[in-house]
Design a protein around this motif. Structure first.
Motif, PDB file in Angstrom:
ATOM      1  N   VAL A   1     -20.297 -30.181 -24.865  1.00  0.00           N
ATOM      2  CA  VAL A   1     -19.781 -31.456 -25.367  1.00  0.00           C
ATOM      3  C   VAL A   1     -18.973 -30.670 -26.454  1.00  0.00           C
ATOM      4  CG1 VAL A   1     -20.591 -31.478 -28.025  1.00  0.00           C
ATOM      5  CG2 VAL A   1     -22.442 -31.931 -26.409  1.00  0.00           C
ATOM      6  N   ARG A   2     -18.612 -29.237 -25.726  1.00  0.00           N
ATOM      7  CA  ARG A   2     -17.256 -28.749 -26.615  1.00  0.00           C
ATOM      8  C   ARG A   2     -15.857 -28.888 -25.856  1.00  0.00           C
ATOM      9  NH1 ARG A   2     -18.222 -23.839 -25.449  1.00  0.00           N
ATOM     10  NH2 ARG A   2     -17.222 -23.703 -23.302  1.00  0.00           N
ATOM     11  N   GLU A   3     -16.576 -29.412 -24.341  1.00  0.00           N
ATOM     12  CA  GLU A   3     -15.185 -29.542 -23.708  1.00  0.00           C
ATOM     13  C   GLU A   3     -14.652 -31.341 -23.486  1.00  0.00           C
ATOM     14  OE1 GLU A   3     -16.787 -28.862 -19.738  1.00  0.00           O
ATOM     15  OE2 GLU A   3     -16.198 -26.767 -19.857  1.00  0.00           O
ATOM     16  N   HIS A   4     -16.140 -32.188 -23.825  1.00  0.00           N
ATOM     17  CA  HIS A   4     -16.308 -33.799 -24.104  1.00  0.00           C
ATOM     18  C   HIS A   4     -15.172 -33.981 -25.541  1.00  0.00           C
ATOM     19  CE1 HIS A   4     -18.504 -33.627 -20.087  1.00  0.00           C
ATOM     20  NE2 HIS A   4     -17.417 -34.612 -20.094  1.00  0.00           N
ATOM     21  N   LEU A   5     -15.604 -33.288 -26.459  1.00  0.00           N
ATOM     22  CA  LEU A   5     -15.711 -33.535 -27.762  1.00  0.00           C
ATOM     23  C   LEU A   5     -14.248 -33.034 -27.550  1.00  0.00           C
ATOM     24  CD1 LEU A   5     -15.918 -34.477 -30.858  1.00  0.00           C
ATOM     25  CD2 LEU A   5     -16.683 -32.599 -31.567  1.00  0.00           C
ATOM     26  N   GLY A   6     -13.665 -31.673 -27.402  1.00  0.00           N
ATOM     27  CA  GLY A   6     -12.287 -30.858 -27.722  1.00  0.00           C
ATOM     28  C   GLY A   6     -11.380 -32.531 -26.686  1.00  0.00           C
ATOM     29  N   GLN A   7     -11.726 -33.074 -26.210  1.00  0.00           N
ATOM     30  CA  GLN A   7     -10.283 -33.729 -25.080  1.00  0.00           C
ATOM     31  C   GLN A   7     -10.932 -34.576 -26.026  1.00  0.00           C
ATOM     32  OE1 GLN A   7     -12.529 -34.576 -21.367  1.00  0.00           O
ATOM     33  NE2 GLN A   7     -11.768 -33.291 -20.411  1.00  0.00           N
ATOM     34  N   TRP A   8     -11.576 -35.050 -26.767  1.00  0.00           N
ATOM     35  CA  TRP A   8     -11.346 -36.540 -27.448  1.00  0.00           C
ATOM     36  C   TRP A   8     -10.540 -37.044 -28.684  1.00  0.00           C
ATOM     37  CZ3 TRP A   8     -13.504 -37.838 -32.412  1.00  0.00           C
ATOM     38  CH2 TRP A   8     -13.559 -39.029 -32.416  1.00  0.00           C
ATOM     39  N   LEU A   9     -11.121 -34.829 -29.171  1.00  0.00           N
ATOM     40  CA  LEU A   9     -10.421 -34.968 -31.311  1.00  0.00           C
ATOM     41  C   LEU A   9      -7.783 -34.923 -30.223  1.00  0.00           C
ATOM     42  CD1 LEU A   9     -12.502 -32.531 -32.126  1.00  0.00           C
ATOM     43  CD2 LEU A   9     -11.827 -34.252 -32.843  1.00  0.00           C
ATOM     44  N   ARG A  10      -7.913 -34.483 -29.156  1.00  0.00           N
ATOM     45  CA  ARG A  10      -6.580 -33.957 -28.883  1.00  0.00           C
ATOM     46  C   ARG A  10      -5.861 -36.132 -28.403  1.00  0.00           C
ATOM     47  NH1 ARG A  10      -8.933 -28.668 -26.810  1.00  0.00           N
ATOM     48  NH2 ARG A  10      -9.692 -30.242 -25.172  1.00  0.00           N
ATOM     49  N   ALA A  11      -6.849 -36.670 -27.919  1.00  0.00           N
ATOM     50  CA  ALA A  11      -6.393 -37.791 -27.247  1.00  0.00           C
ATOM     51  C   ALA A  11      -5.734 -38.285 -28.418  1.00  0.00           C
ATOM     52  CB  ALA A  11      -7.645 -38.162 -26.851  1.00  0.00           C
ATOM     53  N   ASP A  12      -6.240 -38.308 -29.907  1.00  0.00           N
ATOM     54  CA  ASP A  12      -5.541 -38.975 -31.255  1.00  0.00           C
ATOM     55  C   ASP A  12      -5.908 -37.934 -32.384  1.00  0.00           C
ATOM     56  OD1 ASP A  12      -5.685 -40.701 -32.909  1.00  0.00           O
ATOM     57  OD2 ASP A  12      -6.449 -43.021 -31.952  1.00  0.00           O
ATOM     58  N   SER A  13      -4.784 -37.565 -32.790  1.00  0.00           N
ATOM     59  CA  SER A  13      -4.688 -37.073 -33.725  1.00  0.00           C
ATOM     60  C   SER A  13      -5.173 -37.501 -35.243  1.00  0.00           C
ATOM     61  CB  SER A  13      -2.875 -36.723 -34.044  1.00  0.00           C
ATOM     62  OG  SER A  13      -1.747 -37.303 -34.072  1.00  0.00           O
ATOM     63  N   GLU A  14      -4.692 -39.385 -35.626  1.00  0.00           N
ATOM     64  CA  GLU A  14      -4.896 -39.384 -36.169  1.00  0.00           C
ATOM     65  C   GLU A  14      -7.076 -39.715 -36.585  1.00  0.00           C
ATOM     66  OE1 GLU A  14      -4.852 -43.448 -38.896  1.00  0.00           O
ATOM     67  OE2 GLU A  14      -2.896 -43.470 -37.270  1.00  0.00           O
ATOM     68  N   ARG A  15      -7.392 -39.908 -35.846  1.00  0.00           N
ATOM     69  CA  ARG A  15      -8.204 -40.032 -35.335  1.00  0.00           C
ATOM     70  C   ARG A  15      -9.120 -38.512 -35.397  1.00  0.00           C
ATOM     71  NH1 ARG A  15     -10.473 -41.966 -29.537  1.00  0.00           N
ATOM     72  NH2 ARG A  15      -9.899 -40.156 -29.643  1.00  0.00           N
ATOM     73  N   ALA A  16      -8.631 -37.836 -35.146  1.00  0.00           N
ATOM     74  CA  ALA A  16      -9.414 -36.293 -34.985  1.00  0.00           C
ATOM     75  C   ALA A  16      -9.228 -35.696 -36.509  1.00  0.00           C
ATOM     76  CB  ALA A  16      -8.473 -35.429 -34.273  1.00  0.00           C
ATOM     77  N   ALA A  17      -8.384 -36.511 -37.533  1.00  0.00           N
ATOM     78  CA  ALA A  17      -7.521 -35.765 -38.474  1.00  0.00           C
ATOM     79  C   ALA A  17      -9.058 -35.907 -39.594  1.00  0.00           C
ATOM     80  CB  ALA A  17      -6.559 -36.349 -38.874  1.00  0.00           C
ATOM     81  N   ALA A  18      -8.986 -37.713 -39.001  1.00  0.00           N
ATOM     82  CA  ALA A  18      -9.782 -37.582 -39.764  1.00  0.00           C
ATOM     83  C   ALA A  18     -11.701 -37.175 -39.860  1.00  0.00           C
ATOM     84  CB  ALA A  18     -10.336 -39.581 -39.205  1.00  0.00           C
ATOM     85  N   VAL A  19     -12.085 -36.697 -38.500  1.00  0.00           N
ATOM     86  CA  VAL A  19     -13.255 -36.530 -38.607  1.00  0.00           C
ATOM     87  C   VAL A  19     -13.468 -35.101 -38.584  1.00  0.00           C
ATOM     88  CG1 VAL A  19     -14.897 -35.927 -36.561  1.00  0.00           C
ATOM     89  CG2 VAL A  19     -13.663 -38.345 -36.697  1.00  0.00           C
ATOM     90  N   VAL A  20     -12.510 -33.279 -38.390  1.00  0.00           N
ATOM     91  CA  VAL A  20     -12.386 -32.699 -38.494  1.00  0.00           C
ATOM     92  C   VAL A  20     -12.211 -32.641 -39.569  1.00  0.00           C
ATOM     93  CG1 VAL A  20     -10.741 -30.509 -38.419  1.00  0.00           C
ATOM     94  CG2 VAL A  20     -11.702 -32.598 -36.075  1.00  0.00           C
ATOM     95  N   GLY A  21     -11.227 -32.872 -40.758  1.00  0.00           N
ATOM     96  CA  GLY A  21     -10.236 -32.802 -41.476  1.00  0.00           C
ATOM     97  C   GLY A  21     -11.891 -33.534 -43.017  1.00  0.00           C
ATOM     98  N   ARG A  22     -13.178 -34.226 -42.952  1.00  0.00           N
ATOM     99  CA  ARG A  22     -13.979 -34.357 -43.492  1.00  0.00           C
ATOM    100  C   ARG A  22     -15.126 -33.083 -43.396  1.00  0.00           C
ATOM    101  NH1 ARG A  22     -17.257 -39.135 -42.830  1.00  0.00           N
ATOM    102  NH2 ARG A  22     -19.219 -39.489 -44.432  1.00  0.00           N
ATOM    103  N   ILE A  23     -15.094 -33.012 -41.986  1.00  0.00           N
ATOM    104  CA  ILE A  23     -15.767 -31.451 -41.639  1.00  0.00           C
ATOM    105  C   ILE A  23     -15.809 -30.452 -42.084  1.00  0.00           C
ATOM    106  CG2 ILE A  23     -17.328 -30.272 -39.858  1.00  0.00           C
ATOM    107  CD1 ILE A  23     -17.087 -32.788 -38.203  1.00  0.00           C
ATOM    108  N   VAL A  24     -14.489 -29.754 -42.383  1.00  0.00           N
ATOM    109  CA  VAL A  24     -13.750 -28.554 -42.803  1.00  0.00           C
ATOM    110  C   VAL A  24     -13.775 -28.618 -44.231  1.00  0.00           C
ATOM    111  CG1 VAL A  24     -11.610 -27.692 -42.224  1.00  0.00           C
ATOM    112  CG2 VAL A  24     -12.605 -27.682 -41.090  1.00  0.00           C
ATOM    113  N   ALA A  25     -13.731 -30.184 -44.920  1.00  0.00           N
ATOM    114  CA  ALA A  25     -13.576 -30.152 -46.142  1.00  0.00           C
ATOM    115  C   ALA A  25     -14.628 -29.508 -46.448  1.00  0.00           C
ATOM    116  CB  ALA A  25     -13.575 -31.308 -46.471  1.00  0.00           C
ATOM    117  N   GLY A  26     -15.456 -30.186 -45.925  1.00  0.00           N
ATOM    118  CA  GLY A  26     -17.235 -29.924 -46.231  1.00  0.00           C
ATOM    119  C   GLY A  26     -18.148 -29.088 -46.110  1.00  0.00           C
ATOM    120  N   SER A  27     -17.361 -28.135 -45.388  1.00  0.00           N
ATOM    121  CA  SER A  27     -17.749 -26.751 -44.870  1.00  0.00           C
ATOM    122  C   SER A  27     -17.355 -25.284 -46.030  1.00  0.00           C
ATOM    123  CB  SER A  27     -17.142 -25.924 -43.436  1.00  0.00           C
ATOM    124  OG  SER A  27     -16.219 -25.865 -43.588  1.00  0.00           O
TER     125      SER A  27
END
Length: 329
Positions: A303-329
């Motif tokens: 999961v770490r490898e596949h999700l990492g590749q997915w996040l690095r492939a699209d910065s806008e999409r990654a920011a939407a997902v990761v930003g939401r998680i980080v803000a909630g943590s």
């Protein structure tokens, strides 16, 4: 010491986990287990489950029958050591693998119809014992078995089967779980199949985040629904690791900030986590928790490898997902 039907009726929770709706559903799974496992092998094309108006459950299939003289009665009244859990292709639908004898014992009535080799056979049971002989009742051009049982109110009280719960157990897809909500989500589905010899099995995962609260995570081991287990823990570990790494690389986390904890990655998450193992180990009353230790590390790494590749492939999409998680943590 009690044996057979008497033992099942004395302590039903030992065999089906509950005398409420959950236990009733286990009865259905025990009857459906044989034809469901016949489907991948090509021995069955259909399994039909019907809740009757008078509180019964009818399970019909087109698998070649069990009626070869005493075969039907033996199948419905005797238990052996269980079917076990060997092999990744074994669909683990039932409870303890002790089979339909448990269902028979906990039913006030059961009828069995078997179409086999041109002959239609029938027999009736009550609370685990045959009340009619195995009888040839006609001819037929089809093969198949129809088991209808009425759970015993002395065991289950007023509990009833839920059609929604049975349907939910027998089909799980990320798209179905999300419905139209996923169309408004910040990203696409991450899905992959990966074999790992270290856990002697294969994992099949699909997950995505949507614009809604809460999470929906469904897990399976050898096609058996699980409430929790090492595969689920590994999934969360892998998501948390990938999100933490990306958040640091993109500046969403400062160098001194702690990693995102695994229990905070689920907001808006829908996931199906499935593993098929050669030697699955189950825990709990009716074995709904996977215990294979190696599955945690293997799933987390993938999961770490596949999700990492997915996040690095699209910065806008990654920011939407990761930003939401980080803000909630």
């Amino acid at each position: 010491m009690l044996y057979g039907a008497a033992a099942f009726r004395k302590r039903p929770g030992m065999y089906i986990g509950s005398t409420g709706p959950r236990g009733l559903h286990v009865l259905v799974y025990e009857i459906a287990d044989r034809p469901v496992n016949g489907t991948p092998a090509g021995r069955a094309a259909s399994v039909d489950i019907t809740l009757t108006a008078d509180g019964g459950v009818r399970v019909a299939d087109d698998v070649a029958g069990e009626a070869d003289g005493p075969g039907l009665e033996a199948w419905l009244t005797r238990t052996g050591p269980g079917t076990g859990f060997q092999g990744r292709d074994r669909v683990l639908l039932g409870g303890f693998g002790v089979g339909p004898a448990v269902v028979n014992a906990l039913s006030r009535r059961m009828t069995a119809e078997v179409r086999y080799d041109g002959v239609l056979w029938a027999q009736e049971y009550a609370r685990g014992a045959a009340v009619t002989p195995l009888t040839e009742t006609g001819t037929t051009a089809r093969n198949g078995t129809v088991i209808t049982f009425w759970p015993d109110a002395d065991i289950f009280g007023s509990a009833e089967c839920s059609a929604d719960a049975l349907e939910d157990r027998l089909r799980d897809f990320v798209g179905f779980l999300d419905g139209h909500e996923a169309a408004h989500g910040p990203g696409d589905t991450i899905a992959f199949v990966h074999e790992d010899s270290r856990m002697a099995g294969v994992m099949d995962l699909a997950f995505r985040w949507c614009d809604r609260s809460g999470e929906r995570v469904r897990s399976f081991a050898n096609s058996r629904a699980t409430l929790s287990g090492t595969h689920v823990v590994g999934f969360r570990d892998g998501v948390a690791a990938a999100v933490s790494t990306y958040a640091r690389e993109s500046g969403l986390l400062a160098p001194m900030d702690p990693d995102v904890p695994a229990d905070r990655v689920g907001e808006g998450l829908t996931a199906v986590v499935s593993v098929k193992l050669d030697r699955p180990e189950f825990l709990g009353a009716i074995r709904e928790q996977l215990g294979n230790i190696e599955a945690r590390a293997c799933v987390a790494r993938a999961v770490r490898e596949h999700l990492g590749q997915w996040l690095r492939a699209d910065s806008e999409r990654a920011a939407a997902v990761v930003g939401r998680i980080v803000a909630g943590s």
